[in-house]
Motif scaffolding. Structure first.
Motif, PDB file in Angstrom:
ATOM      1  N   ARG A 140       1.003  -1.150  -0.099  1.00 54.34           N
ATOM      2  CA  ARG A 140      -0.077  -0.055  -0.096  1.00 54.34           C
ATOM      3  C   ARG A 140       0.913   1.434   0.005  1.00 54.34           C
ATOM      4  O   ARG A 140       0.383   2.279  -0.798  1.00 54.34           O
TER       5      ARG A 140
ATOM      6  N   THR B 162      -6.760 -11.869   2.463  1.00 52.29           N
ATOM      7  CA  THR B 162      -6.855 -10.905   3.678  1.00 52.29           C
ATOM      8  C   THR B 162      -7.362 -11.906   4.694  1.00 52.29           C
ATOM      9  O   THR B 162      -8.469 -12.622   4.636  1.00 52.29           O
TER      10      THR B 162
ATOM     11  N   ARG C 190      -2.697  -9.019   5.457  1.00 52.74           N
ATOM     12  CA  ARG C 190      -2.431 -10.001   4.196  1.00 52.74           C
ATOM     13  C   ARG C 190      -1.166 -10.154   4.060  1.00 52.74           C
ATOM     14  O   ARG C 190      -0.180  -9.337   4.379  1.00 52.74           O
TER      15      ARG C 190
ATOM     16  N   ASN D 148       2.853  -2.373  10.862  1.00 50.38           N
ATOM     17  CA  ASN D 148       3.208  -2.624   9.910  1.00 50.38           C
ATOM     18  C   ASN D 148       4.896  -2.349   9.830  1.00 50.38           C
ATOM     19  O   ASN D 148       5.507  -2.999   9.209  1.00 50.38           O
TER      20      ASN D 148
ATOM     21  N   GLU E 235       1.439  -7.234   5.561  1.00 55.12           N
ATOM     22  CA  GLU E 235       1.088  -5.885   5.703  1.00 55.12           C
ATOM     23  C   GLU E 235      -0.501  -5.790   6.258  1.00 55.12           C
ATOM     24  O   GLU E 235      -1.350  -6.412   6.067  1.00 55.12           O
TER      25      GLU E 235
ATOM     26  N   ASP F 142      -3.597  -4.015   6.623  1.00 52.89           N
ATOM     27  CA  ASP F 142      -4.509  -3.175   5.983  1.00 52.89           C
ATOM     28  C   ASP F 142      -5.430  -2.267   6.947  1.00 52.89           C
ATOM     29  O   ASP F 142      -5.909  -1.121   6.376  1.00 52.89           O
ATOM     30  N   ARG F 143      -6.123  -2.850   7.705  1.00 55.59           N
ATOM     31  CA  ARG F 143      -7.137  -1.964   8.799  1.00 55.59           C
ATOM     32  C   ARG F 143      -7.081  -2.524  10.114  1.00 55.59           C
ATOM     33  O   ARG F 143      -6.700  -3.530  10.535  1.00 55.59           O
TER      34      ARG F 143
END
Length: 409
Positions: A12, A130, A157, A211, A220, A222-223
């Motif tokens: 990202r 994910t 993920r 991260n 990584e 993601d949320r």
């Protein structure tokens, strides 16, 4: 054999975008490009850049590996109709296979049909989809002296399957422990009011912190969504008062802020007012025209259970349609179990456990149980204040309001 056909999944955050550290990352360690901690894949240079060239292998070892690999290839092709069932693997688009040939890592293979040699290849599937996990609410001591129960829902993920295999033994457990440590350490530097009002921003900062600590593992985040529980201890100096945030309710995780509070309010089915009327029986004296009111308040769980048995009916079963198990703890440390079955027939109630699996299991003290059925404590208010623990569907548990309404009449 060492082709460069495999492309890493895009991250990202690109290298050209300026990044800022979050709450937990040291600024010096974040800005130093030569910062090195001694990673577990140092023996494979540039593995994160898809470079699997092993310069530590001598010429004699290289020749031996080449001969052994050639012999295995020959044996595989000579016995192909039979060996094909063992050496050919089907890899879907969302997976990769990490192969160790004679103990040395190879580029990941897949998707499609992959050839894995017998005897000399050890392989492991890696799922690139994910995945998510939940950090249960834990008590966090804030900067202003308060204690708040805070949990988190985290989605992550894998973007480099090789690094996820060779750099960490148990990826899920390590990520969960790292995220929980970062959560408690980061929020301990904030006040209770900052945590309650800046929940979304703190979740983004926490994702950056995790991260930075897990990027060497090939994954990584993601949320990150913080879930606020009850306020265990109010801050010492808080003139404005802390916000009261109810815990996350199963089935309403996607709603945040005032929307979730409004939905949970309607689940209470009778507004925010608590009726504190005492149950009473009215008798009429034959010699007097003035009614006499006698207060009949249950003083024990057994008396309450006897009162519940008198109210059981097929109409109540049709309204509720569920069975409940109560695990009650008394002040002297004893534990008792009771059940109220409103799922079939005319209903049943008694001491002990149900023969079948209950729809909802409620755990609370005997005093809170009596207060709840007397109307002094609503089930929703008991749940948000952590005096009532519910295992099962929260909407089904709130159907006890129908039984409480009958006891108050």
């Amino acid at each position: 054999m060492f082709s460069k056909s495999y492309q890493l999944l895009p991250q990202r955050d690109s290298s050209g975008v300026s990044r800022t550290p979050g709450l937990f990352v040291d600024r010096d360690g974040f800005t130093r490009s030569s910062y090195h901690k001694g990673l577990s894949f140092d023996n494979v240079p540039n593995v994160s850049n898809d470079d699997f060239t092993d310069t530590s292998q001598g010429w004699l070892s290289w020749i031996c590996n080449l001969i052994v690999t050639f012999l295995v290839y020959v044996c595989t092709f000579l016995t192909f109709p039979i060996s094909g069932w063992f050496v050919l693997k089907t890899v879907p688009n969302y997976q990769r296979i990490v192969v160790f040939r004679l103990g040395r890592v190879c580029p990941p293979k897949g998707p499609g049909i992959v050839l894995v040699l017998p005897f000399i290849d050890q392989w492991q599937r890696v799922d690139l989809r994910t995945r998510a996990f939940n950090i249960p609410p834990c008590q966090v001591s804030t900067q202003d002296g308060g204690v708040l129960a805070v949990g988190a829902d985290i989605q992550f993920r894998i973007w480099n399957p090789v690094m996820s295999v060779i750099s960490v033994q148990d990826l899920n457990a390590s990520t969960r422990m790292t995220a929980q440590n970062a959560l408690t350490h980061s929020l301990s530097k904030k006040t209770v009011r900052e945590i309650q009002t800046e929940r979304v921003k703190l979740g983004e900062y926490l994702g950056m912190d995790i991260n930075e600590m897990t990027r060497h593992w090939g994954l990584e985040v993601d949320r990150v969504e913080l879930t606020l529980g009850s306020l265990v201890k109010a801050p010492a100096d808080d003139p404005c008062g802390s916000l009261i945030m109810p815990p996350s309710v199963p089935g309403l995780e996607g709603l945040t802020g005032p929307i979730q509070q409004l939905a949970m309010h309607f689940l209470g089915s009778s507004g925010s007012l608590q009726h504190k009327q005492e149950d009473c029986l009215t008798f009429t004296d034959e010699l007097s025209s003035t009614p006499q009111t006698v207060v009949a308040t249950p003083v024990s769980v057994e008396e309450l259970l006897d009162g519940v048995k008198l109210l059981l009916s097929e109409t109540l079963v049709r309204q509720v349609g569920a069975c409940f198990q109560f695990n009650i703890s008394s002040e002297d440390g004893q534990h008792h179990s009771y059940y109220v079955d409103l799922s079939q027939g005319s209903g049943a109630a008694g001491a002990g456990s149900l023969c079948t699996e209950p729809d909802v299991t409620l755990s609370m003290s005997d005093s809170d149980l009596l207060a709840m059925f007397r109307g002094e404590l609503r089930p929703f208010a008991a749940y948000t204040s952590s005096r009532l623990k519910i295992q099962g569907d929260i909407k089904t548990a709130m159907k006890l309001e129908e039984l409480i309404k009958l006891l108050k009449k």
